[in-house]
Design a protein around this motif. Structure first.
Motif, PDB file in Angstrom:
ATOM      1  N   ARG A   1       6.913 -12.804  -4.745  1.00 35.73           N
ATOM      2  CA  ARG A   1       8.126 -12.001  -5.250  1.00 35.73           C
ATOM      3  C   ARG A   1       7.756 -10.704  -5.292  1.00 35.73           C
ATOM      4  N   LEU A   2       6.446 -10.317  -5.985  1.00 42.00           N
ATOM      5  CA  LEU A   2       6.133  -8.984  -5.946  1.00 42.00           C
ATOM      6  C   LEU A   2       6.391  -8.177  -4.399  1.00 42.00           C
ATOM      7  N   ALA A   3       5.833  -8.836  -3.600  1.00 38.30           N
ATOM      8  CA  ALA A   3       6.305  -8.244  -2.178  1.00 38.30           C
ATOM      9  C   ALA A   3       7.691  -8.056  -1.848  1.00 38.30           C
ATOM     10  N   LEU A   4       8.561  -8.651  -1.995  1.00 40.24           N
ATOM     11  CA  LEU A   4       9.867  -8.692  -2.041  1.00 40.24           C
ATOM     12  C   LEU A   4      10.501  -7.404  -2.952  1.00 40.24           C
ATOM     13  N   ARG A   5      10.016  -7.475  -4.100  1.00 45.66           N
ATOM     14  CA  ARG A   5      10.655  -6.484  -5.150  1.00 45.66           C
ATOM     15  C   ARG A   5       9.956  -5.033  -4.669  1.00 45.66           C
TER      16      ARG A   5
ATOM     17  N   ARG B   1       1.816  -4.262   2.446  1.00 43.36           N
ATOM     18  CA  ARG B   1       0.916  -5.109   3.225  1.00 43.36           C
ATOM     19  C   ARG B   1       0.592  -6.438   2.293  1.00 43.36           C
ATOM     20  N   VAL B   2       0.283  -7.433   2.764  1.00 40.66           N
ATOM     21  CA  VAL B   2      -0.057  -8.676   2.138  1.00 40.66           C
ATOM     22  C   VAL B   2      -1.159  -8.973   2.648  1.00 40.66           C
ATOM     23  N   ALA B   3      -2.371  -9.191   1.762  1.00 42.38           N
ATOM     24  CA  ALA B   3      -3.862  -9.552   2.244  1.00 42.38           C
ATOM     25  C   ALA B   3      -3.970 -10.853   1.560  1.00 42.38           C
ATOM     26  N   ASP B   4      -4.329 -12.039   2.362  1.00 46.14           N
ATOM     27  CA  ASP B   4      -4.782 -13.272   1.807  1.00 46.14           C
ATOM     28  C   ASP B   4      -5.623 -13.797   2.822  1.00 46.14           C
TER      29      ASP B   4
END
Length: 326
Positions: free
Chosen positions: A16-20, A29-32
């Motif tokens: 959700r935070l990525a979209l917000r 950038r999302v890291a996982d």
């Protein structure tokens, strides 16, 4: 454009935070640990990288070119009385402190640590909303780990010049939260009703919690990230509480009964690691950052029920695509 790195950004809150963050005008950038499958990519504008933030080469790749880091990862959330602090420190505290060290090598970088407003305060002295200046007295391994990281972060801010702040969300819920994971009472109760499974309640169900919709948490983090002060901590909650019994019987059960189902509650002895009262004082976030949670509990519960009902079969397993956001 300001670039935000979300470490653990494929999780419930991180997604959700990525979209917000995108909506707020940030590059994301999302890291996982793994790249998402094609049907799990929520926006083509999000950059995804895979790796372990505890490994220096992976972390350096994650940090390259970013301005803000939001640390959301917590490996193996432990709440049981038999949980040991030593492996918890090795899994979560030590890698996070290494992250602090690496961030210092990037001048101007800001860090947001996502702590736990539901556990770090422990049992308060009185039954009133808990403000950020209250003592941190956690009674679980998970809460202790979060508070240790907070204390270490405070040292890095005071002595080494790290630019950072802490956010402390209350009990998160909403579409996208998977049941049967040891955290997330609301989806677990709902999926259990659909699948005819009993629900275990530790204690007598009178414990009070502050339940906040995941979208409000995401917006609250962005508000703190944008306007929060260096070295400060901010609660993200609703300032309102509901008992576990009321949550289930007054909010969830009517939705379940309307579908011809019921909830089988099994009360057992308290675990001794669950606080009896937790409502967060949200005045600081409102006054400093201009954010107030907006989602009424009844609306959020209904939205979550719709998502669970679509995604979880009565045969006892999630249906295809059940982990996607609405």
């Amino acid at each position: 454009m300001t670039k935000v790195l979300l470490i653990g950004g494929r999780g419930f809150i991180g997604s959700r935070l990525a979209l917000r963050c995108l909506a707020a005008g940030f590059s994301v950038r999302v890291a996982d640990v793994e790249l998402p499958a094609v049907d799990q990519i929520t926006s083509p504008d999000i950059e995804y990288v895979a790796g372990d933030f505890g490994e220096t080469p992976d972390l350096d790749q994650m940090l390259d070119g970013v301005d803000i880091v939001v640390h959301l990862v917590h490996r193996a959330m432990l709440l049981g009385l038999d949980s040991s602090m030593l492996p918890e420190i090795e899994r979560n505290v030590m890698p996070t402190i290494k992250l602090f060290d690496r961030c210092l090598e990037h001048p101007g970088l800001r860090l947001v640590f996502v702590s736990s407003g539901g556990t770090v305060y422990g049992n308060p002295d009185g039954r009133r909303p808990i403000a950020e200046h209250a003592a941190l007295r956690p009674i679980s391994v998970y809460g202790t780990s979060k508070s240790m990281i907070e204390k270490a972060l405070g040292l890095y801010v005071a002595q080494r010049g790290l630019r950072a702040l802490v956010v402390r969300p209350a009990n998160a819920y909403g579409p996208g939260q998977l049941p049967f994971k040891g955290q997330g009472l609301i989806p677990t109760v709902m999926a259990s009703a659909l699948q005819g499974k009993p629900v275990t309640i530790y204690g007598d169900g009178t414990a009070i919690r502050d339940y906040i919709h995941v979208e409000d948490i995401a917006q609250g983090i962005v508000a703190a990230m944008t306007a929060g002060g260096n070295g400060e901590a901010y609660n993200i909650g609703t300032g309102r509480g509901v008992s576990i019994n009321s949550l289930i019987n007054d909010h969830i059960r009517p939705l379940v009964v309307a579908q011809g189902l019921d909830i089988d509650l099994r009360y057992v002895e308290s675990r001794g690691v669950d606080v009896s009262y937790n409502i967060l004082d949200t005045a600081k976030l409102a006054n400093v950052c201009g954010f107030i949670a907006k989602t009424p509990l009844e609306n959020g519960i209904a939205e979550t029920w719709d998502w669970i009902a679509r995604g979880y079969s009565r045969a006892g397993r999630p249906m295809a695509g059940s982990s996607r956001l609405p």
